[in-house]
Scaffold this active site. Structure first.
Site, PDB file in Angstrom:
ATOM      1  N   LYS A 258       5.722   2.183   8.244  1.00  0.00           N
ATOM      2  CA  LYS A 258       6.869   1.425   7.744  1.00  0.00           C
ATOM      3  C   LYS A 258       8.123   1.661   8.574  1.00  0.00           C
ATOM      4  O   LYS A 258       8.943   0.767   8.718  1.00  0.00           O
ATOM      5  CB  LYS A 258       7.147   1.768   6.270  1.00  0.00           C
ATOM      6  CG  LYS A 258       6.169   1.138   5.305  1.00  0.00           C
ATOM      7  CD  LYS A 258       6.800   0.969   3.925  1.00  0.00           C
ATOM      8  CE  LYS A 258       5.820   0.352   2.949  1.00  0.00           C
ATOM      9  NZ  LYS A 258       6.384   0.228   1.589  1.00  0.00           N
TER      10      LYS A 258
ATOM     11  N   LYS B 186      -3.774  -6.159   6.449  1.00  0.00           N
ATOM     12  CA  LYS B 186      -3.780  -6.209   4.992  1.00  0.00           C
ATOM     13  C   LYS B 186      -2.961  -7.393   4.483  1.00  0.00           C
ATOM     14  O   LYS B 186      -1.901  -7.675   5.033  1.00  0.00           O
ATOM     15  CB  LYS B 186      -3.171  -4.884   4.507  1.00  0.00           C
ATOM     16  CG  LYS B 186      -3.462  -4.523   3.083  1.00  0.00           C
ATOM     17  CD  LYS B 186      -2.906  -3.149   2.741  1.00  0.00           C
ATOM     18  CE  LYS B 186      -1.498  -3.240   2.197  1.00  0.00           C
ATOM     19  NZ  LYS B 186      -1.072  -2.055   1.435  1.00  0.00           N
TER      20      LYS B 186
ATOM     21  N   LYS C  66       2.720  -8.689   0.346  1.00  0.00           N
ATOM     22  CA  LYS C  66       3.794  -9.550  -0.175  1.00  0.00           C
ATOM     23  C   LYS C  66       4.990  -9.561   0.749  1.00  0.00           C
ATOM     24  O   LYS C  66       5.851 -10.426   0.635  1.00  0.00           O
ATOM     25  CB  LYS C  66       4.175  -9.180  -1.618  1.00  0.00           C
ATOM     26  CG  LYS C  66       4.412  -7.711  -1.924  1.00  0.00           C
ATOM     27  CD  LYS C  66       4.885  -7.555  -3.367  1.00  0.00           C
ATOM     28  CE  LYS C  66       4.195  -6.446  -4.134  1.00  0.00           C
ATOM     29  NZ  LYS C  66       4.524  -5.083  -3.707  1.00  0.00           N
TER      30      LYS C  66
HETATM   31  P1  AMP Z   1       2.362  -2.462  -3.329  1.00  0.00           P
HETATM   32  O1  AMP Z   1       2.230  -3.960  -3.166  1.00  0.00           O
HETATM   33  O2  AMP Z   1       2.459  -1.761  -2.004  1.00  0.00           O
HETATM   34  O3  AMP Z   1       3.403  -2.058  -4.318  1.00  0.00           O
HETATM   35  O4  AMP Z   1       0.963  -1.982  -3.921  1.00  0.00           O
HETATM   36  C1  AMP Z   1       0.631  -2.065  -5.293  1.00  0.00           C
HETATM   37  C2  AMP Z   1      -0.856  -1.807  -5.474  1.00  0.00           C
HETATM   38  O5  AMP Z   1      -1.624  -2.875  -4.895  1.00  0.00           O
HETATM   39  C3  AMP Z   1      -1.357  -0.516  -4.805  1.00  0.00           C
HETATM   40  O6  AMP Z   1      -2.333   0.093  -5.634  1.00  0.00           O
HETATM   41  C4  AMP Z   1      -1.971  -1.007  -3.513  1.00  0.00           C
HETATM   42  O7  AMP Z   1      -2.968  -0.140  -3.030  1.00  0.00           O
HETATM   43  C5  AMP Z   1      -2.564  -2.361  -3.949  1.00  0.00           C
HETATM   44  N1  AMP Z   1      -2.633  -3.323  -2.824  1.00  0.00           N
HETATM   45  C6  AMP Z   1      -1.580  -3.823  -2.110  1.00  0.00           C
HETATM   46  N2  AMP Z   1      -2.004  -4.699  -1.159  1.00  0.00           N
HETATM   47  C7  AMP Z   1      -3.369  -4.748  -1.255  1.00  0.00           C
HETATM   48  C8  AMP Z   1      -4.411  -5.470  -0.543  1.00  0.00           C
HETATM   49  N3  AMP Z   1      -4.130  -6.338   0.455  1.00  0.00           N
HETATM   50  N4  AMP Z   1      -5.692  -5.273  -0.922  1.00  0.00           N
HETATM   51  C9  AMP Z   1      -5.995  -4.423  -1.941  1.00  0.00           C
HETATM   52  N5  AMP Z   1      -5.067  -3.711  -2.652  1.00  0.00           N
HETATM   53  C10 AMP Z   1      -3.771  -3.862  -2.320  1.00  0.00           C
END
Ligand code: AMP
Ligand code: TRP
Length: 332
Positions: free
Chosen positions: A111, A194, A197
């Site tokens: 990041k 990956k 968002k």
């Molecule tokens: P975040 O969007 O970083 O706040 O992640 C929230 C949750 O979603 C965490 O448990 C991440 O590991 C999961 N997550 C985020 N992006 C992905 C993705 N592309 N595939 C699977 N899990 C994801």
């Protein structure tokens, strides 16, 4: 009954990756656990967020979680900044974690990128706050995507060092729960990255509030290769985009890659993409509609979050007060 804690950042609209990798699994865990689901706005500001956008996104994230089946009555849904205990315990953990431990965190390196000198100090100590989120509730199980595993190992190291330094057995060990056939959903534009968002390209992801036409268009445009789909799973090797789309189909249909290839193997991407779009619309349209219904009453969503925060604080405040006593703070 074991206590679960997990968090999601309100740094944009949640994606299909968040749904398949996290939220859908959370819903399934509610039957036999006591759960805390947290919209982690303190974590979000480790990278600058427009204040009004952050407020809106926090509410939208709560609405989507509710729409996906998060049960805010039997469990607890709240915004992290509303419960002071997180930041209070995080400070103590800043003094427990060693610089050497934080220097090994791969997410910080990703990041912060090349311009590390210019990253916020908050981004650096982000894992200490995450440890505080979990330990403030004595939660023992934490469902996450596999990108968060390293942070949970650090949370266990912090708990152990605290217990050791103060000669207590206060913070329990935590167990990561990494669930599902789609623990990692990839970008629609690049099968090696990956789905996120915060990706600049909206075409790279399915947002949980995309309408049917948008979903159909994004799937039609999703990157593939010129070969037909393989008949066997081994044929997906070296075809990251094909593997990703087949994996998404399998996860949504509740089957596996082999079963999907049994139906679509040997055919071109055209009919497969059409079926995938129809399946996505079938599964996601009700979620988007339900989220819109919640957001039609923003004060109602805010009231759910407020109630969650007061029930969360009732659990965390005494635990963090005891941690502060163990550390030696005088409470005159
Ligand atoms: P975040 O969007 O970083 O706040 O992640 C929230 C949750 O979603 C965490 O448990 C991440 O590991 C999961 N997550 C985020 N992006 C992905 C993705 N592309 N595939 C699977 N899990 C994801
Ligand atoms: N860091 C997690 C992510 O980006 C979100 C998070 C914050 C979290 N605090 C947490 C997840 C506590 C599990 C437990 O995905």
């Amino acid at each position: 009954m074991q206590r679960i804690f997990s968090g999601i950042q309100p740094s944009g609209i949640p994606t299909l990756g968040n749904y398949l990798g996290a939220i859908r699994n959370w819903v399934g865990l509610q039957g036999d656990h006591e759960c805390l689901w947290c919209v982690v706005d303190l974590h979000a500001i480790t990278v600058f967020q427009e204040p009004e956008a952050l407020r809106t996104q926090t509410r939208e994230m709560a609405a989507v979680l509710l729409a996906c089946g998060i049960d805010a009555r039997r469990h607890i849904l709240f915004a992290q900044s509303s419960v002071r205990a997180h930041a209070q315990l995080a400070w103590i953990f800043n003094c427990i974690a060693r610089l050497g431990w934080l220097n090994r965190m791969t997410q910080f390196k990703d990041k912060a990128g090349k311009d590390r000198e210019n990253a916020s100090a908050g981004l650096y100590v982000y894992p200490n706050l995450m440890a505080a989120d979990i330990h403030a509730y004595h939660a023992t199980r934490v469902p996450v995507g596999d990108d968060q595993k390293q942070h949970l190992e650090l949370a266990n190291d912090i708990a152990q060092k605290f217990n050791h330094d103060y000669g207590v057995d206060f913070f329990p060990a935590i167990e990561p729960l990494i669930l599902g056939p789609a623990a990692r959903v990839m970008s629609l534009r690049d099968g090696t990255r990956k789905m996120s968002k915060s990706d600049p390209s909206d075409q790279s992801r399915i947002n949980l509030n995309d309408d049917a036409d948008t979903i159909a268009l994004k799937i039609r445009r999703a990157k593939t290769d010129p070969e037909p789909l393989p008949e066997h799973v081994g044929g997906l090797d070296g075809r990251a985009e094909a593997r990703n789309l087949v994996g998404i189909y399998a996860a949504l249909a509740g089957t596996d890659h082999a079963a999907v290839l049994g139906t679509f193997g040997g055919k071109g991407f055209g009919p497969f993409k059409e079926a995938l779009a129809a399946l996505l619309i079938d599964k996601l349209a009700p979620i988007a509609a339900e989220a819109r219904r919640y957001l039609a009453d923003p004060a109602g969503v805010d009231a759910i979050l407020r109630d969650g925060a007061s029930r969360a604080a009732a659990i965390a405040d005494p635990i963090v007060a005891e941690a502060e006593r163990l550390v030696g703070f005088l409470r005159p």
